[in-house]
Design a protein around this motif. Structure first.
Motif, PDB file in Angstrom:
ATOM      1  N   VAL A  78      37.470  41.893   2.089  1.00 32.13           N
ATOM      2  CA  VAL A  78      36.777  42.877   1.248  1.00 32.13           C
ATOM      3  C   VAL A  78      37.577  43.120  -0.027  1.00 32.13           C
ATOM      4  O   VAL A  78      37.013  43.224  -1.131  1.00 32.13           O
ATOM      5  CB  VAL A  78      36.568  44.195   2.023  1.00 32.13           C
ATOM      6  N   ASN A  79      38.887  43.208   0.105  1.00 33.14           N
ATOM      7  CA  ASN A  79      39.748  43.402  -1.061  1.00 33.14           C
ATOM      8  C   ASN A  79      39.625  42.229  -2.031  1.00 33.14           C
ATOM      9  O   ASN A  79      39.553  42.422  -3.249  1.00 33.14           O
ATOM     10  CB  ASN A  79      41.199  43.564  -0.611  1.00 33.14           C
ATOM     11  N   ASP A  80      39.575  41.005  -1.497  1.00 32.85           N
ATOM     12  CA  ASP A  80      39.488  39.821  -2.355  1.00 32.85           C
ATOM     13  C   ASP A  80      38.230  39.851  -3.220  1.00 32.85           C
ATOM     14  O   ASP A  80      38.285  39.613  -4.428  1.00 32.85           O
ATOM     15  CB  ASP A  80      39.490  38.550  -1.499  1.00 32.85           C
TER      16      ASP A  80
ATOM     17  N   TYR B  91      47.998  35.664  -6.671  1.00 36.92           N
ATOM     18  CA  TYR B  91      46.719  35.398  -6.017  1.00 36.92           C
ATOM     19  C   TYR B  91      45.547  35.931  -6.831  1.00 36.92           C
ATOM     20  O   TYR B  91      44.542  35.239  -7.038  1.00 36.92           O
ATOM     21  CB  TYR B  91      46.729  36.022  -4.626  1.00 36.92           C
ATOM     22  N   PHE B  92      45.667  37.150  -7.335  1.00 31.78           N
ATOM     23  CA  PHE B  92      44.572  37.743  -8.097  1.00 31.78           C
ATOM     24  C   PHE B  92      44.368  37.030  -9.431  1.00 31.78           C
ATOM     25  O   PHE B  92      43.234  36.919  -9.909  1.00 31.78           O
ATOM     26  CB  PHE B  92      44.813  39.233  -8.312  1.00 31.78           C
ATOM     27  N   LEU B  93      45.440  36.535 -10.039  1.00 38.85           N
ATOM     28  CA  LEU B  93      45.287  35.737 -11.252  1.00 38.85           C
ATOM     29  C   LEU B  93      44.525  34.450 -10.948  1.00 38.85           C
ATOM     30  O   LEU B  93      43.698  33.991 -11.738  1.00 38.85           O
ATOM     31  CB  LEU B  93      46.657  35.412 -11.847  1.00 38.85           C
ATOM     32  N   GLY B  94      44.798  33.868  -9.779  1.00 38.01           N
ATOM     33  CA  GLY B  94      44.052  32.682  -9.368  1.00 38.01           C
ATOM     34  C   GLY B  94      42.586  32.987  -9.124  1.00 38.01           C
ATOM     35  O   GLY B  94      41.702  32.207  -9.485  1.00 38.01           O
ATOM     36  N   LEU B  95      42.317  34.142  -8.515  1.00 34.77           N
ATOM     37  CA  LEU B  95      40.936  34.533  -8.248  1.00 34.77           C
ATOM     38  C   LEU B  95      40.118  34.648  -9.534  1.00 34.77           C
ATOM     39  O   LEU B  95      38.918  34.358  -9.550  1.00 34.77           O
ATOM     40  CB  LEU B  95      40.895  35.887  -7.527  1.00 34.77           C
TER      41      LEU B  95
ATOM     42  N   ALA C  91      45.178  23.464 -12.710  1.00 33.63           N
ATOM     43  CA  ALA C  91      46.442  24.195 -12.811  1.00 33.63           C
ATOM     44  C   ALA C  91      46.328  25.573 -12.175  1.00 33.63           C
ATOM     45  O   ALA C  91      47.297  26.094 -11.618  1.00 33.63           O
ATOM     46  CB  ALA C  91      46.868  24.310 -14.269  1.00 33.63           C
ATOM     47  N   ALA C  92      45.130  26.178 -12.241  1.00 30.57           N
ATOM     48  CA  ALA C  92      44.959  27.515 -11.668  1.00 30.57           C
ATOM     49  C   ALA C  92      45.220  27.532 -10.173  1.00 30.57           C
ATOM     50  O   ALA C  92      45.591  28.567  -9.614  1.00 30.57           O
ATOM     51  CB  ALA C  92      43.537  28.028 -11.954  1.00 30.57           C
ATOM     52  N   ALA C  93      45.054  26.377  -9.508  1.00 31.99           N
ATOM     53  CA  ALA C  93      45.284  26.321  -8.060  1.00 31.99           C
ATOM     54  C   ALA C  93      46.754  26.512  -7.710  1.00 31.99           C
ATOM     55  O   ALA C  93      47.088  26.816  -6.557  1.00 31.99           O
ATOM     56  CB  ALA C  93      44.779  24.993  -7.495  1.00 31.99           C
ATOM     57  N   LEU C  94      47.646  26.347  -8.705  1.00 30.92           N
ATOM     58  CA  LEU C  94      49.070  26.595  -8.442  1.00 30.92           C
ATOM     59  C   LEU C  94      49.346  28.077  -8.235  1.00 30.92           C
ATOM     60  O   LEU C  94      50.348  28.438  -7.602  1.00 30.92           O
ATOM     61  CB  LEU C  94      49.915  26.069  -9.605  1.00 30.92           C
ATOM     62  N   LEU C  95      48.470  28.935  -8.752  1.00 35.00           N
ATOM     63  CA  LEU C  95      48.683  30.377  -8.613  1.00 35.00           C
ATOM     64  C   LEU C  95      48.545  30.837  -7.167  1.00 35.00           C
ATOM     65  O   LEU C  95      49.455  31.497  -6.648  1.00 35.00           O
ATOM     66  CB  LEU C  95      47.721  31.132  -9.537  1.00 35.00           C
ATOM     67  N   PRO C  96      47.444  30.535  -6.453  1.00 35.37           N
ATOM     68  CA  PRO C  96      47.409  30.914  -5.038  1.00 35.37           C
ATOM     69  C   PRO C  96      48.446  30.180  -4.200  1.00 35.37           C
ATOM     70  O   PRO C  96      48.869  30.677  -3.153  1.00 35.37           O
ATOM     71  CB  PRO C  96      45.978  30.567  -4.596  1.00 35.37           C
TER      72      PRO C  96
ATOM     73  N   ALA D 202      51.587  29.553  -5.257  1.00 32.74           N
ATOM     74  CA  ALA D 202      52.774  30.405  -5.427  1.00 32.74           C
ATOM     75  C   ALA D 202      52.626  31.695  -4.640  1.00 32.74           C
ATOM     76  O   ALA D 202      53.592  32.199  -4.053  1.00 32.74           O
ATOM     77  CB  ALA D 202      52.979  30.708  -6.914  1.00 32.74           C
ATOM     78  N   SER D 203      51.413  32.226  -4.621  1.00 31.34           N
ATOM     79  CA  SER D 203      51.147  33.438  -3.836  1.00 31.34           C
ATOM     80  C   SER D 203      51.430  33.204  -2.361  1.00 31.34           C
ATOM     81  O   SER D 203      52.006  34.060  -1.685  1.00 31.34           O
ATOM     82  CB  SER D 203      49.686  33.859  -4.026  1.00 31.34           C
TER      83      SER D 203
END
Length: 316
Positions: free
Chosen positions: A28-30, A93-97, A156-161, A163-164
Motif C-alpha cells: 500500500v505504501n509503494d 527505492y522511491f526514486l526508482g518508483l 539505469a533507473a533499475a540500479l536505484l531499487p 541499491a535500495s
C-alpha cells in the motif's frame, strides 16, 4: 501431537505471519508513494509520511508496549546506523518508483531477500547450503535481465531499487543482531525519527526548488520544491504513513523472532500485489523481459522457501 505449540514454533509462526502481513501492508505504501511522486518532492512526501507514522507509533502502539519506557535503549548507535540504512533504502527505492513501472521496481528490489541470505553467512554466522546459493544465483540472473544490459536497452533507473535492496539487507542484518534485546516498537520509533531528521535536512537544502528543473523523473522527484498538499491527497498521505508504521513494526518483529534466511523469502508476497496495483492504479503491465526477470527473482525466493519448509518438515 501436543495441544499447544512449543515456544520456538510459536515464535516462528508469529514471525512468519508478521513477515507476510508486513509485506502486504508495505505494498500500500509503494502505490501511495508512486501516486504522489508526480506532484511532490520526495523528502516532503517521506516527511509527511513519517510524521503520520510516528504519531501512530506513539499514540497507538507504545501504550500497549509499556509506554515511553519502551523507548529506552542501550544501543543508540546501532539504532542510528539501522535508521540510516532504512532511510537510504527508502530514498533509493522511491526514486526508482518515480521512473519505473511499479512491478519492475519491486521485482529488482526483491533481490534483497537473496542478499539477506548471502550476507547472513558473513555477518550473522548463519549456515547457507547449496540450495540457498542456487536460489541466490537465480535471483541475480533475474536482476541482470531486469537491468536489460545493452547500449540501447540498459535501464539505469533499475540500479536505484538494486541499491535500495542492498541497504535494506544491511538494515535487517542489524535487526537480527539486536534480536530480542530490543522491541519491535522501539525499532519502529527510531526509524521514523531518522526519516524526519533526514527529510528536514534535505528540505532545508533543496526544498525551495532551486534545482527543480530536471528532465529525469527520479531527479525531478528528488529536487522538486515543497508545496502544500492538495486536500484530495491527504488520504493517500495517511495511507502511506499508516502503512509505513504498521509495516515497519511487523517486519521488524519478523526479523527479531526468526532467522533472516527464513523470513526474507516470505516478503515475495508483495510481488503479485505490485503487479495488481500496477494494473489497477497505473494501467501498466510487465512486458516479456520484465516477466522473465520477475520469474527468475521470485523463483529463487520461492525455491528457497520451499526448501526451508521441506527441511523443517523433516526435522520438526
Amino acid at each position: 501431537m501436543t495441544a499447544q505449540l512449543s515456544q520456538p514454533r510459536r515464535l516462528a509462526l508469529i514471525g512468519i505471519f508478521s513477515a507476510i502481513g508486513g509485506s502486504l501492508v508495505f505494498s500500500v505504501n509503494d502505490v501511495a508513494i508512486k501516486f504522489l511522486s508526480g506532484d511532490y518532492a520526495l523528502h516532503e512526501v517521506v516527511l509527511i509520511r513519517s510524521l503520520i507514522g510516528l504519531a501512530m507509533v506513539v499514540c497507538l502502539m507504545l501504550p500497549f508496549q509499556g509506554g515511553f519506557a519502551a523507548l529506552r535503549t542501550s544501543r543508540p548507535g546501532t539504532h542510528l546506523l539501522r535508521g540510516l540504512c532504512v532511510v537510504a533504502s527508502n530514498l533509493f527505492y522511491f526514486l526508482g518508483l518515480a521512473a519505473m513501472p511499479l512491478a519492475d521496481a519491486v521485482a529488482v528490489f526483491f533481490v534483497a531477500p537473496l542478499m539477506i541470505t548471502a550476507l547472513s553467512v558473513h555477518l550473522l554466522g548463519e549456515r547457507v547450503g547449496p540450495h540457498r546459493w542456487f536460489a541466490v544465483g537465480l535471483g541475480l540472473a533475474g536482476v541482470i535481465v531486469m537491468l536489460r544490459p545493452g547500449p540501447t536497452t540498459f535501464h539505469a533507473a533499475a540500479l536505484l531499487p538494486l541499491a535500495s535492496a542492498f541497504c535494506y539487507a544491511l538494515m535487517h542484518m542489524l535487526t537480527r543482531r539486536m534480536g530480542m534485546a530490543e522491541r519491535a516498537v522501539t525499532m519502529a520509533f527510531y526509524v521514523q525519527v531518522s526519516f524526519i531528521v533526514v527529510c528536514l535536512a534535505m528540505g532545508a537544502v533543496v526544498g525551495d526548488g532551486h534545482l527543480a528543473q530536471q528532465s529525469d523523473p527520479s531527479l525531478a522527484f528528488l529536487f522538486r520544491g515543497w508545496t502544500w498538499p492538495d486536500p484530495a491527497d491527504w488520504p493517500i498521505f495517511l495511507a502511506s504513513g499508516s502503512a509505513s508504521a504498521l509495516g515497519g513494526l511487523l517486519i521488524a518483529q519478523a526479523y527479531r523472532l526468526c532467522e533472516a534466511g527464513l523470513v526474507a523469502p516470505l516478503e515475495y508476497v508483495s510481488m503479485p500485489m505490485a503487479i495488481l496495483w500496477g494494473v489497477a492504479v497505473f494501467g501498466t503491465w510487465p512486458d516479456r523481459t520484465a516477466w522473465t526477470g520477475i520469474a527468475l527473482i521470485c523463483g529463487g525466493g520461492l525455491y528457497m522457501l520451499w526448501r526451508e519448509a521441506r527441511h523443517r518438515g523433516k526435522t520438526g
